[in-house]
Design a protein around this motif. Structure first.
Motif, PDB file in Angstrom:
ATOM      1  N   THR A  33       0.833  -1.277   0.059  1.00 21.21           N
ATOM      2  CA  THR A  33       0.020  -0.060   0.095  1.00 21.21           C
ATOM      3  C   THR A  33       0.869   1.158   0.097  1.00 21.21           C
ATOM      4  O   THR A  33       2.324   1.231   0.335  1.00 21.21           O
ATOM      5  CB  THR A  33      -0.801   0.003   1.168  1.00 21.21           C
ATOM      6  N   THR A  35       0.904   4.801   2.031  1.00 21.12           N
ATOM      7  CA  THR A  35       0.469   5.409   3.253  1.00 21.12           C
ATOM      8  C   THR A  35       0.830   6.723   3.126  1.00 21.12           C
ATOM      9  O   THR A  35       2.308   6.966   3.174  1.00 21.12           O
ATOM     10  CB  THR A  35       0.668   4.492   4.366  1.00 21.12           C
ATOM     11  N   ASP A 195      -4.975  12.377  -1.731  1.00 18.08           N
ATOM     12  CA  ASP A 195      -5.906  11.365  -2.501  1.00 18.08           C
ATOM     13  C   ASP A 195      -5.203  10.361  -3.469  1.00 18.08           C
ATOM     14  O   ASP A 195      -5.733   9.256  -3.863  1.00 18.08           O
ATOM     15  CB  ASP A 195      -6.916  12.265  -3.375  1.00 18.08           C
ATOM     16  N   CYS A 197      -3.172   8.508  -1.916  1.00 17.20           N
ATOM     17  CA  CYS A 197      -2.788   7.260  -0.869  1.00 17.20           C
ATOM     18  C   CYS A 197      -4.021   6.273  -0.663  1.00 17.20           C
ATOM     19  O   CYS A 197      -4.876   6.827  -0.932  1.00 17.20           O
ATOM     20  CB  CYS A 197      -2.356   7.867   0.387  1.00 17.20           C
ATOM     21  N   ASP A 198      -3.505   5.127  -0.215  1.00 18.23           N
ATOM     22  CA  ASP A 198      -4.504   4.135   0.217  1.00 18.23           C
ATOM     23  C   ASP A 198      -5.044   4.449   1.453  1.00 18.23           C
ATOM     24  O   ASP A 198      -6.193   4.277   1.841  1.00 18.23           O
ATOM     25  CB  ASP A 198      -3.927   2.773   0.157  1.00 18.23           C
ATOM     26  N   ARG A 199      -4.165   5.149   2.408  1.00 16.28           N
ATOM     27  CA  ARG A 199      -4.168   5.339   3.872  1.00 16.28           C
ATOM     28  C   ARG A 199      -3.791   6.745   4.161  1.00 16.28           C
ATOM     29  O   ARG A 199      -2.635   7.015   3.462  1.00 16.28           O
ATOM     30  CB  ARG A 199      -4.056   4.280   4.710  1.00 16.28           C
ATOM     31  N   ASP A 212      -7.139   6.781   8.600  1.00 18.79           N
ATOM     32  CA  ASP A 212      -7.940   6.216   7.798  1.00 18.79           C
ATOM     33  C   ASP A 212      -7.750   6.508   6.362  1.00 18.79           C
ATOM     34  O   ASP A 212      -6.895   6.964   5.870  1.00 18.79           O
ATOM     35  CB  ASP A 212      -9.210   7.219   8.148  1.00 18.79           C
ATOM     36  N   THR A 213      -8.770   5.912   5.576  1.00 15.71           N
ATOM     37  CA  THR A 213      -8.648   5.959   4.027  1.00 15.71           C
ATOM     38  C   THR A 213      -9.046   7.350   3.628  1.00 15.71           C
ATOM     39  O   THR A 213      -9.748   7.922   4.361  1.00 15.71           O
ATOM     40  CB  THR A 213      -9.368   5.059   3.345  1.00 15.71           C
ATOM     41  N   ASP A 216     -12.995   7.340   3.640  1.00 11.90           N
ATOM     42  CA  ASP A 216     -13.629   7.503   4.876  1.00 11.90           C
ATOM     43  C   ASP A 216     -13.510   8.621   5.639  1.00 11.90           C
ATOM     44  O   ASP A 216     -14.282   9.061   6.559  1.00 11.90           O
ATOM     45  CB  ASP A 216     -13.168   6.112   5.768  1.00 11.90           C
TER      46      ASP A 216
END
Length: 240
Positions: A33, A35, A195, A197-199, A212-213, A216
């Protein structure tokens, strides 16, 4: 059972002198991912990153990377760190810089040139690093990290001062690395990069105010964009 995170941080405390910089932060970063670590200057981003790569003295808590304590010898060659200032030798060419780092980790010149080309520096391979533009130096420094094919890549504000085209190219490269299985931790103070990033880890005054994502985070704050979400969280904290 959930998969083991690539990076696990628990109750991390770091002081600088007598001033607390990180105040018991915890997070888990999933493998494969991207982050984003976001926050204003002085919030503790670089200190957190240095703790993850094992170069920061910590007061308390634990940091585990790929199942090993951060900075442990078995992580050499598995974790790469790209600092804010390009870590390259000005009197060497682009390809010589990357070949040097390749040799340190048992890679050859073929792997070095592949890394140079992967960051779009193939046409500048013979240029002296001291004569490169800021964006070219950043990409050369990234190639020096990529040549070891790291499982975890940590980047401290890699796009600062770069023009939008180069920023776009670098973020495309980061996404491709994650899709290939690498884990990336990227610090920034530019909210429009969030935006990608995955998280997101939003750091303020040594504490995470969000983990958080992007989707979310917007939903939880009822905001249309991440900058507004960040401001919403800050105002909530100040009101309490």
């Amino acid at each position: 059972m959930p998969p083991t995170p690539a990076v696990a941080v628990t109750d991390l405390v770091v002081d600088r002198g007598k001033r607390p910089v990180l105040k018991g932060v915890s997070t888990a970063i999933a493998a494969g991912t991207v982050t984003g670590l976001l926050g204003p200057s002085g919030s503790g981003k670089t200190t957190f990153i240095r703790a993850v790569v094992g170069t920061q003295k910590v007061k308390g808590g634990t940091v585990t990377v790929l199942g090993e304590p951060a900075g442990a010898k078995p992580l050499r060659g598995r974790v790469a760190y790209v600092t804010q200032d390009a870590s390259i030798y000005r009197d060497l060419s682009v390809k010589a810089n990357v070949a040097y780092f390749a040799a340190l980790y048992g890679r050859g010149r073929r792997e070095a040139m592949r890394a140079v080309e992967s960051v779009g520096m193939g046409d500048h391979a013979d240029k002296l690093a001291g004569n490169l533009s800021g964006g070219q130096k950043t990409r050369t420094s990234l190639a020096c990290a990529l040549v070891i094919e790291p499982e975890v890549l940590v980047l401290d504000e890699p796009t600062v001062g770069l023009d939008p085209v180069i920023r776009e190219e670098l973020w495309d490269r980061f996404r491709a690395l994650a899709e290939g299985g690498a884990t990336l931790l990227v610090s920034s103070h530019v909210m429009d990069e969030a935006d990608r990033c995955d998280r997101l880890l939003l750091l303020r005054e040594g504490r995470f105010i969000a983990d958080d994502t992007p989707a979310d985070l917007r939903a939880a704050t009822g905001t249309a964009n991440l900058e507004a979400a960040f401001l919403h969280l800050i105002r909530e904290l100040e009101a309490n």
